[in-house]
Design a protein around this motif. Structure first.
Motif, mmCIF file in Angstrom:
data_model
loop_
_atom_site.group_PDB
_atom_site.id
_atom_site.type_symbol
_atom_site.label_atom_id
_atom_site.label_comp_id
_atom_site.label_asym_id
_atom_site.label_seq_id
_atom_site.Cartn_x
_atom_site.Cartn_y
_atom_site.Cartn_z
ATOM 1 N N ARG A 3 -11.661 3.950 -52.782
ATOM 2 C CA ARG A 3 -11.931 4.536 -54.090
ATOM 3 C C ARG A 3 -11.243 5.888 -54.189
ATOM 4 N NH1 ARG A 3 -16.668 2.380 -56.873
ATOM 5 N NH2 ARG A 3 -17.317 0.581 -55.706
ATOM 6 N N LEU A 4 -10.943 6.248 -55.412
ATOM 7 C CA LEU A 4 -10.326 7.534 -55.682
ATOM 8 C C LEU A 4 -11.297 8.652 -55.318
ATOM 9 C CD1 LEU A 4 -7.771 8.766 -56.983
ATOM 10 C CD2 LEU A 4 -9.032 8.806 -59.130
ATOM 11 N N GLN A 5 -10.774 9.701 -54.727
ATOM 12 C CA GLN A 5 -11.633 10.823 -54.348
ATOM 13 C C GLN A 5 -12.244 11.462 -55.586
ATOM 14 O OE1 GLN A 5 -8.907 13.274 -52.128
ATOM 15 N NE2 GLN A 5 -9.875 12.670 -50.214
ATOM 16 N N ARG A 6 -13.452 11.921 -55.417
ATOM 17 C CA ARG A 6 -14.188 12.547 -56.505
ATOM 18 C C ARG A 6 -13.423 13.766 -57.016
ATOM 19 N NH1 ARG A 6 -18.566 11.789 -58.854
ATOM 20 N NH2 ARG A 6 -19.888 13.406 -59.679
ATOM 21 N N GLY A 7 -13.413 13.910 -58.326
ATOM 22 C CA GLY A 7 -12.789 15.072 -58.935
ATOM 23 C C GLY A 7 -11.343 14.865 -59.352
ATOM 24 N N LEU A 8 -10.737 13.763 -58.949
ATOM 25 C CA LEU A 8 -9.338 13.537 -59.301
ATOM 26 C C LEU A 8 -9.191 12.890 -60.680
ATOM 27 C CD1 LEU A 8 -7.777 12.406 -55.900
ATOM 28 C CD2 LEU A 8 -7.741 14.665 -56.970
ATOM 29 N N ARG A 9 -10.120 12.018 -61.039
ATOM 30 C CA ARG A 9 -10.039 11.391 -62.362
ATOM 31 C C ARG A 9 -10.771 12.272 -63.369
ATOM 32 N NH1 ARG A 9 -14.834 9.240 -64.035
ATOM 33 N NH2 ARG A 9 -16.318 8.653 -62.444
ATOM 34 N N THR A 10 -10.470 12.062 -64.629
ATOM 35 C CA THR A 10 -11.158 12.786 -65.690
ATOM 36 C C THR A 10 -12.625 12.338 -65.698
ATOM 37 O OG1 THR A 10 -9.137 12.929 -66.983
ATOM 38 C CG2 THR A 10 -11.200 13.195 -68.188
ATOM 39 N N PRO A 11 -13.563 13.279 -65.742
ATOM 40 C CA PRO A 11 -14.985 12.903 -65.674
ATOM 41 C C PRO A 11 -15.440 12.121 -66.904
ATOM 42 C CG PRO A 11 -14.744 15.276 -65.961
ATOM 43 C CD PRO A 11 -13.371 14.719 -65.801
ATOM 44 N N GLU A 12 -16.458 11.324 -66.697
ATOM 45 C CA GLU A 12 -17.016 10.472 -67.748
ATOM 46 C C GLU A 12 -17.386 11.275 -68.993
ATOM 47 O OE1 GLU A 12 -21.233 8.316 -68.157
ATOM 48 O OE2 GLU A 12 -20.107 7.665 -66.393
ATOM 49 N N ASP A 13 -17.971 12.441 -68.816
ATOM 50 C CA ASP A 13 -18.417 13.249 -69.956
ATOM 51 C C ASP A 13 -17.280 13.642 -70.896
ATOM 52 O OD1 ASP A 13 -21.119 13.327 -69.934
ATOM 53 O OD2 ASP A 13 -21.298 15.415 -69.302
ATOM 54 N N ALA A 14 -16.058 13.720 -70.389
ATOM 55 C CA ALA A 14 -14.916 14.102 -71.223
ATOM 56 C C ALA A 14 -14.623 13.048 -72.288
ATOM 57 C CB ALA A 14 -13.680 14.316 -70.352
ATOM 58 N N PHE A 15 -15.150 11.841 -72.124
ATOM 59 C CA PHE A 15 -14.899 10.755 -73.073
ATOM 60 C C PHE A 15 -15.938 10.698 -74.193
ATOM 61 C CE2 PHE A 15 -12.593 9.640 -69.309
ATOM 62 C CZ PHE A 15 -11.445 9.030 -69.779
ATOM 63 N N ARG A 16 -17.026 11.432 -74.022
ATOM 64 C CA ARG A 16 -18.151 11.404 -74.964
ATOM 65 C C ARG A 16 -17.701 11.697 -76.396
ATOM 66 N NH1 ARG A 16 -23.723 12.449 -74.677
ATOM 67 N NH2 ARG A 16 -23.563 12.242 -72.437
ATOM 68 N N ARG A 17 -17.143 12.862 -76.632
ATOM 69 C CA ARG A 17 -16.732 13.257 -77.981
ATOM 70 C C ARG A 17 -15.624 12.350 -78.521
ATOM 71 N NH1 ARG A 17 -16.911 17.437 -81.403
ATOM 72 N NH2 ARG A 17 -18.081 18.779 -80.022
ATOM 73 N N PRO A 18 -14.554 12.073 -77.751
ATOM 74 C CA PRO A 18 -13.503 11.191 -78.297
ATOM 75 C C PRO A 18 -14.018 9.805 -78.703
ATOM 76 C CG PRO A 18 -12.672 12.340 -76.373
ATOM 77 C CD PRO A 18 -14.143 12.651 -76.472
ATOM 78 N N ILE A 19 -14.955 9.256 -77.958
ATOM 79 C CA ILE A 19 -15.506 7.943 -78.324
ATOM 80 C C ILE A 19 -16.257 8.043 -79.642
ATOM 81 C CG2 ILE A 19 -17.257 6.210 -77.730
ATOM 82 C CD1 ILE A 19 -16.430 6.592 -74.767
ATOM 83 N N LEU A 20 -17.152 9.012 -79.747
ATOM 84 C CA LEU A 20 -17.963 9.143 -80.955
ATOM 85 C C LEU A 20 -17.095 9.493 -82.169
ATOM 86 C CD1 LEU A 20 -21.117 10.932 -79.483
ATOM 87 C CD2 LEU A 20 -20.847 8.505 -80.059
ATOM 88 N N GLU A 21 -16.133 10.399 -81.995
ATOM 89 C CA GLU A 21 -15.245 10.750 -83.110
ATOM 90 C C GLU A 21 -14.404 9.550 -83.538
ATOM 91 O OE1 GLU A 21 -14.590 15.533 -82.356
ATOM 92 O OE2 GLU A 21 -13.127 14.135 -81.533
ATOM 93 N N SER A 22 -13.933 8.767 -82.581
ATOM 94 C CA SER A 22 -13.150 7.576 -82.911
ATOM 95 C C SER A 22 -13.986 6.585 -83.703
ATOM 96 C CB SER A 22 -12.609 6.925 -81.635
ATOM 97 O OG SER A 22 -11.701 7.789 -80.987
ATOM 98 N N LEU A 23 -15.246 6.416 -83.315
ATOM 99 C CA LEU A 23 -16.122 5.505 -84.045
ATOM 100 C C LEU A 23 -16.345 5.968 -85.481
ATOM 101 C CD1 LEU A 23 -18.679 4.560 -81.271
ATOM 102 C CD2 LEU A 23 -17.176 2.987 -82.507
ATOM 103 N N VAL A 24 -16.516 7.267 -85.672
ATOM 104 C CA VAL A 24 -16.690 7.790 -87.027
ATOM 105 C C VAL A 24 -15.428 7.514 -87.846
ATOM 106 C CG1 VAL A 24 -16.923 9.908 -88.391
ATOM 107 C CG2 VAL A 24 -18.419 9.514 -86.434
ATOM 108 N N GLU A 25 -14.258 7.771 -87.269
ATOM 109 C CA GLU A 25 -12.990 7.508 -87.960
ATOM 110 C C GLU A 25 -12.837 6.039 -88.332
ATOM 111 O OE1 GLU A 25 -9.821 8.752 -85.423
ATOM 112 O OE2 GLU A 25 -10.208 10.881 -85.745
ATOM 113 N N LEU A 26 -13.380 5.163 -87.497
ATOM 114 C CA LEU A 26 -13.259 3.721 -87.718
ATOM 115 C C LEU A 26 -14.392 3.172 -88.598
ATOM 116 C CD1 LEU A 26 -12.116 2.814 -84.107
ATOM 117 C CD2 LEU A 26 -10.756 2.499 -86.195
ATOM 118 N N GLY A 27 -15.147 4.058 -89.219
ATOM 119 C CA GLY A 27 -16.200 3.610 -90.128
ATOM 120 C C GLY A 27 -17.542 3.370 -89.468
ATOM 121 N N GLY A 28 -17.706 3.770 -88.226
ATOM 122 C CA GLY A 28 -18.993 3.640 -87.550
ATOM 123 C C GLY A 28 -19.059 2.543 -86.511
#
Length: 189
Positions: free
Chosen positions: A86-111
């Motif tokens: 497995r990839l060492q911890r801290g090398l990939r972008t953390p899960e929390d960084a996807f929170r806002r982009p996912i929610l904003e994308s859903l709003v843009e796509l009509g919910g």
């Protein structure tokens, strides 16, 4: 057991916690739909305890990584990595960084929108923030890109937190009213 096996053990434990959390969420949602509020309350209480336990496991995982890192530095050793580990911890972008982009994308796509459309928008939003590790295929499934897998784990967390719907049709992601409010609050509006 070597240090990588310990990291794998932590990841397996965290995956099992995610599985149980999803089951609790589904059970609680079903109880609410059926009007069994006592069962729903119990599911919520268990989910809260499980979230606290998950936080403790993550803290232990971080503590372990720090201990290993300091120990290796003290010995002058460099960590090894093989293709199947497995990839060492801290090398990939953390899960929390996807929170806002996912929610904003859903709003843009009509919910609501199919997973593929949401991930396409999330990828575009995060293009400058994704690193070389995020764009690599997963060792467990070379057809899957790491950042998309992380985004899907983030979706599970958002569902558990009530920011995305749990009862959407298969393959569809939907934001909840609470998710919209979270976005407004985080934007400072």
């Amino acid at each position: 057991m070597n240090r990588n096996e310990v990291n794998i053990a932590f990841e397996i434990l965290l995956e099992e916690i995610e599985f149980v959390a999803n089951q609790l969420h589904e059970s609680g949602a079903a109880a609410l739909r059926a009007g069994d509020y006592e069962k729903a309350r119990q599911a919520i209480e268990e989910a809260i305890r499980l979230a606290e336990f998950r936080a403790k496991v993550r803290a232990l995982q971080n503590e372990w990584a720090g201990l290993v890192s300091r120990g290796l530095k003290a010995l002058g050793a460099k960590p090894r990595r093989t293709a199947r580990e497995r990839l060492q911890r801290g090398l990939r972008t953390p899960e929390d960084a996807f929170r806002r982009p996912i929610l904003e994308s859903l709003v843009e796509l009509g919910g609501s929108a199919p997973i593929g459309e949401v991930l396409e928008r999330v990828g575009a939003r995060m293009k400058g923030g994704l690193n070389q590790y995020d764009c690599q295929p997963l060792p467990s499934d070379p057809r899957s890109v790491r950042w998309k897998n992380t985004a899907q784990w983030c979706r599970n967390t958002l569902v558990r937190e009530g920011l995305m719907k749990s009862d959407s049709p298969h393959g569809i992601w939907e934001i909840t009213e609470a998710g919209r409010k979270w976005l407004l609050h985080e934007s400072g509006q």
